[in-house]
Design a protein around this motif. Structure first.
Motif, PDB file in Angstrom:
ATOM      1  N   UNK A 126      11.380   9.183   7.608  1.00  0.00           N
ATOM      2  CA  UNK A 126      12.542   9.890   8.141  1.00  0.00           C
ATOM      3  C   UNK A 126      12.229  11.362   8.409  1.00  0.00           C
ATOM      4  N   UNK A 127      11.203  11.865   7.736  1.00  0.00           N
ATOM      5  CA  UNK A 127      10.790  13.255   7.970  1.00  0.00           C
ATOM      6  C   UNK A 127       9.923  13.386   9.221  1.00  0.00           C
ATOM      7  N   UNK A 137       4.002   9.250  10.355  1.00  0.00           N
ATOM      8  CA  UNK A 137       3.569   7.857  10.287  1.00  0.00           C
ATOM      9  C   UNK A 137       3.029   7.645   8.876  1.00  0.00           C
ATOM     10  N   UNK A 138       3.548   6.632   8.198  1.00  0.00           N
ATOM     11  CA  UNK A 138       3.148   6.348   6.821  1.00  0.00           C
ATOM     12  C   UNK A 138       2.406   5.019   6.782  1.00  0.00           C
ATOM     13  N   UNK A 139       1.196   5.026   6.286  1.00  0.00           N
ATOM     14  CA  UNK A 139       0.424   3.793   6.173  1.00  0.00           C
ATOM     15  C   UNK A 139       1.138   2.833   5.227  1.00  0.00           C
ATOM     16  N   UNK A 156       9.083   3.646  -3.144  1.00  0.00           N
ATOM     17  CA  UNK A 156      10.284   4.355  -2.683  1.00  0.00           C
ATOM     18  C   UNK A 156      10.003   5.557  -1.782  1.00  0.00           C
ATOM     19  N   UNK A 157       8.741   5.905  -1.581  1.00  0.00           N
ATOM     20  CA  UNK A 157       8.449   7.149  -0.857  1.00  0.00           C
ATOM     21  C   UNK A 157       8.264   6.964   0.649  1.00  0.00           C
ATOM     22  N   UNK A 158       8.057   5.734   1.089  1.00  0.00           N
ATOM     23  CA  UNK A 158       7.814   5.507   2.519  1.00  0.00           C
ATOM     24  C   UNK A 158       8.998   5.951   3.381  1.00  0.00           C
ATOM     25  N   UNK A 159      10.204   5.588   2.981  1.00  0.00           N
ATOM     26  CA  UNK A 159      11.379   5.901   3.800  1.00  0.00           C
ATOM     27  C   UNK A 159      11.600   7.400   3.995  1.00  0.00           C
ATOM     28  N   UNK A 204      14.647   6.446  -7.134  1.00  0.00           N
ATOM     29  CA  UNK A 204      15.007   6.671  -5.739  1.00  0.00           C
ATOM     30  C   UNK A 204      15.587   8.059  -5.524  1.00  0.00           C
ATOM     31  N   UNK A 205      16.389   8.529  -6.481  1.00  0.00           N
ATOM     32  CA  UNK A 205      16.963   9.875  -6.398  1.00  0.00           C
ATOM     33  C   UNK A 205      15.858  10.926  -6.539  1.00  0.00           C
ATOM     34  N   UNK A 206      14.964  10.686  -7.501  1.00  0.00           N
ATOM     35  CA  UNK A 206      13.845  11.621  -7.710  1.00  0.00           C
ATOM     36  C   UNK A 206      12.969  11.706  -6.470  1.00  0.00           C
ATOM     37  N   UNK A 207      12.681  10.546  -5.867  1.00  0.00           N
ATOM     38  CA  UNK A 207      11.847  10.513  -4.671  1.00  0.00           C
ATOM     39  C   UNK A 207      12.493  11.290  -3.529  1.00  0.00           C
ATOM     40  N   UNK A 208      13.785  11.106  -3.348  1.00  0.00           N
ATOM     41  CA  UNK A 208      14.496  11.814  -2.270  1.00  0.00           C
ATOM     42  C   UNK A 208      14.462  13.321  -2.490  1.00  0.00           C
ATOM     43  N   UNK A 209      14.606  13.741  -3.737  1.00  0.00           N
ATOM     44  CA  UNK A 209      14.557  15.172  -4.040  1.00  0.00           C
ATOM     45  C   UNK A 209      13.144  15.724  -3.855  1.00  0.00           C
ATOM     46  N   UNK A 210      12.173  14.967  -4.297  1.00  0.00           N
ATOM     47  CA  UNK A 210      10.781  15.413  -4.224  1.00  0.00           C
ATOM     48  C   UNK A 210      10.327  15.609  -2.790  1.00  0.00           C
ATOM     49  N   UNK A 211      10.770  14.712  -1.904  1.00  0.00           N
ATOM     50  CA  UNK A 211      10.293  14.717  -0.525  1.00  0.00           C
ATOM     51  C   UNK A 211      11.353  15.202   0.465  1.00  0.00           C
ATOM     52  N   UNK A 212      12.300  15.982  -0.028  1.00  0.00           N
ATOM     53  CA  UNK A 212      13.340  16.525   0.844  1.00  0.00           C
ATOM     54  C   UNK A 212      12.728  17.457   1.880  1.00  0.00           C
ATOM     55  N   UNK A 213      13.290  17.440   3.086  1.00  0.00           N
ATOM     56  CA  UNK A 213      12.753  18.262   4.172  1.00  0.00           C
ATOM     57  C   UNK A 213      13.524  19.585   4.253  1.00  0.00           C
TER      58      UNK A 213
END
Length: 217
Positions: free
Chosen positions: A66-67, A70-72, A59-62, A190-199
């Motif tokens: 978006x930030x 480039x994500x492998x 779930x972390x690639x997107x 998915x919610x946790x991932x979005x919060x963790x990687x918020x820009x």
């Protein structure tokens, strides 16, 4: 009287400390590094559910793309490690930054640990919760650039139930079964991932060099 004045002084100091503004996050190493690419390492699973690592890592690639980074490809990275005899996140995250850079030529790597994942039955309610921590490390220097933590659960919306204690117990049991069948933890992840990687610049990730291109798509 003197003791009273001293006590009031201590109380005032405590109040001022509690009202003090939060110290700004130090992005100096992040800005100096200017990473353009991120290697997402398989997550270190510290939760009971064996599916937690794969679910969260997928779930972390997107949010990273978006930030503006480039994500492998996660599947390719995972296959590369498996071919070299490394099959779990704990072992993989023990590989030195220099070695990872030599293999993938990535600017940085994201180290994820999943600490909570899944549903738990708590007498009068069933809660699905996912928590994770992450560190971004410069693979060229080995320096840590950023770290974060986030959590999410389906209990955040509240659990209003007017059916009494029996109704609450039945509702919790049904909710637990539904969570297991639909793998609700993956949705919460998915919610946790979005919060963790918020820009943002209040402790979140800084945007990467491809950010403008990513937002145009």
């Amino acid at each position: 009287m003197k003791k009273l004045i001293v006590s009031l002084g201590v109380l005032a100091a405590l109040l001022l400390t509690g009202c003090a503004p939060k110290k700004p996050y130090d992005y100096s190493a992040f800005r100096a590094s200017k990473p353009a690419s991120i290697l997402v390492l398989p997550a270190d699973n510290r939760a009971p559910d064996v599916n937690a690592a794969n679910s969260f890592t997928s779930l972390v690639t997107r949010p990273l793309a978006e930030a503006g980074y480039y994500v492998f490809p996660v599947a390719v990275v995972d296959e590369t490690f498996q071919q070299n005899g490394l099959t779990n996140g704990h072992e993989i995250q023990a590989v030195s930054p220099q070695r990872l850079h030599d293999i993938f030529h990535a600017d940085s790597a994201l180290y994820i640990s999943v600490t909570d994942y899944g549903s738990s039955y708590q007498v009068i309610q069933s809660v699905t919760k996912v928590s994770a921590t992450a560190r971004l490390v410069d693979l060229r220097s080995g320096k840590e650039l950023w770290q974060g933590i986030a959590t999410a659960s389906d209990a955040e919306d509240g659990n209003n139930n007017n059916g009494g204690i029996i109704g609450m117990l039945v509702s919790a049991a049904i909710k637990q079964i539904a969570s297991n069948v639909s793998d609700k933890a993956h949705t919460i992840a998915g919610v946790t991932s979005a919060r963790l990687l918020a820009q943002n610049e209040q402790g979140g990730l800084l945007v990467g060099p491809r950010y403008k291109l990513a937002t145009v798509r």
